[in-house]
Design an enzyme around this catalytic site. Structure first.
Site, short mmCIF file in Angstrom:
data_model
loop_
_atom_site.label_atom_id
_atom_site.label_comp_id
_atom_site.label_asym_id
_atom_site.label_seq_id
_atom_site.Cartn_x
_atom_site.Cartn_y
_atom_site.Cartn_z
N LYS A 62 -113.64 -41.63 61.00
CA LYS A 62 -113.33 -42.97 61.03
C LYS A 62 -112.55 -43.54 62.33
CE LYS A 62 -113.77 -44.29 56.31
NZ LYS A 62 -113.22 -44.97 54.84
N ARG A 84 -113.55 -36.98 51.18
CA ARG A 84 -114.98 -37.10 51.38
C ARG A 84 -115.30 -37.06 53.07
NH1 ARG A 84 -118.06 -41.82 53.17
NH2 ARG A 84 -120.02 -42.20 51.95
#
Length: 287
Positions: free
Chosen positions: A204, A244
């Protein structure tokens, strides 16, 4: 939780697994590398992404779920649509991962409740468009915890059992890098909600900001896997239920090391252990 994006436009690997056969093969590879479950999604949730229609999302997701289920893979479906969740569960998915926590589609909670499936409730302040891309917080930890608590209450009232709920702080969703880092520093507060915790930090933007430093350009998403593994180890140490990730191997190794260290600590502090009876001189300082 290994990620299979069956999309042409995901921020990290859009288009790489868009074909059903390639997506199934990739999911099986993630399991081989150590994934306990595979998260299949057919709609990008990156900032500014255009939503796909229901038929297209179904076309992308259901054959992949069916193919992985036939191979015995434990599958979560990453969707905000009740119809996709319902058909994916019927095709063999075991868990529903809804980044909106049931807010995007009012039919989602009844569908999941009827199926008795586990449900991931993520902190969400709307689609990542316009002013929702960057949220405003006075105290990001307190506000995320309070908003997640309220959403969990709504999900419980909708009929999903308490032991079927997983919470997710929604890193990168209406949050900037500083918000994400502060949330990761306070995972204990999120665990205080009393439900398993999913941490989805993989590749991210906040990791790109950290790696770039104060003036450098952030590295591309696919060059953030080592940083992702670091977050995974820290999350595992803090007590997260799952992480994840896009690249499983490094994270699986990181989680194994974190677990081994925790087991060593527990063994050291067990009744009757060497440490319990006093330990070696200076051992308190070493710890």
């Amino acid at each position: 939780m290994g990620v299979v994006n069956v999309t042409p436009d995901s921020f990290s690997d859009g288009g790489r697994w868009f074909d059903t056969t390639a997506a199934v093969k990739h999911g099986l590879a993630l399991v081989e590398e150590g994934a306990d479950l595979v998260d299949v999604g057919g709609e990008s949730t990156r900032p500014g992404a255009t939503r796909v229609d229901e038929d297209e999302e179904l076309r992308r997701v259901i054959p992949v779920v069916r193919g992985l289920a036939a191979e015995g893979v434990t599958i979560s479906v990453d969707t905000m649509r009740a119809s996709v969740a319902e058909q994916a569960l019927a095709a063999g998915a075991a868990l529903v991962n809804d980044v909106s926590g049931g807010l995007a589609d009012p039919a989602m909670i009844p569908v999941v409740a009827d199926a008795g499936a586990p449900f991931v409730v993520m902190h969400w302040r709307g689609f990542l468009q316009g002013g929702n891309v960057k949220g405003v917080y006075d105290d990001v930890v307190a506000e995320v915890v309070d908003e997640l608590h309220a959403r969990v209450d709504a999900v419980l009232q909708g009929g999903i059992a308490p032991d079927r709920i997983v919470v997710d702080p929604g890193l990168g969703f209406s949050k900037d890098a500083e918000h994400d880092l502060v949330l990761l520093a306070h995972l204990d507060r999120l665990l205080g909600l009393g439900h398993p915790l999913l941490v989805a930090a993989s590749r991210k933007r906040f990791l790109g900001r950290v790696l770039a430093g104060p003036e450098g350009a952030p590295p591309p998403a696919r060059e953030r896997d080592a940083a992702t593994a670091a977050v995974s180890a820290l999350a595992a140490h803090a007590g997260a239920w799952a992480v994840r990730v896009h690249e499983v191997h490094a994270t699986a190794d990181a989680v194994r090391v974190a677990r081994a260290i925790e087991e060593a600590r527990e063994a050291e502090n067990a009744p009757g252990s060497h440490a319990e009876s006093g330990g070696a001189p200076g051992s308190e300082g070493a710890r």
